[in-house]
Scaffold this motif. Structure first.
Motif: not given
Length: 75
Positions: A14-31, A34-42, A64-66
């Motif tokens: 199976a293709p490798a499923l990449d898992l991102l850390t919160v700081p990596q998502v923060m960098a990709r979304l430029q958020l 708190t904003a990233v954890y709010d997206l997760i919480r909601t 999420f982006i799409h």
């Protein structure tokens, strides 16, 4: 007589499923954190918990982006 060709095992992995850390998502979304954890919480951004670590699968981030792009286009 030539030796037999080497045996090559083809495994359908199976293709490798990449898992991102919160700081990596923060960098990709430029958020911020708190904003990233709010997206997760909601539940706008799917994530998993491994022990005490929170990870976001790359397909979840792409979804999420799409979704946001579609919402913006519909507005």
């Amino acid at each position: 007589m030539a030796p037999p060709p080497p045996t090559v095992l083809h495994t359908e992995a199976a293709p490798a499923l990449d898992l991102l850390t919160v700081p990596q998502v923060m960098a990709r979304l430029q958020l911020g954190r708190t904003a990233v954890y709010d997206l997760i919480r909601t539940r706008q951004l799917a994530s998993i918990t491994l022990g005490r670590a929170r990870r976001i699968p790359t397909p979840a981030l792409a979804d999420f982006i799409h979704t946001r792009l579609e919402e913006e286009a519909a507005a």
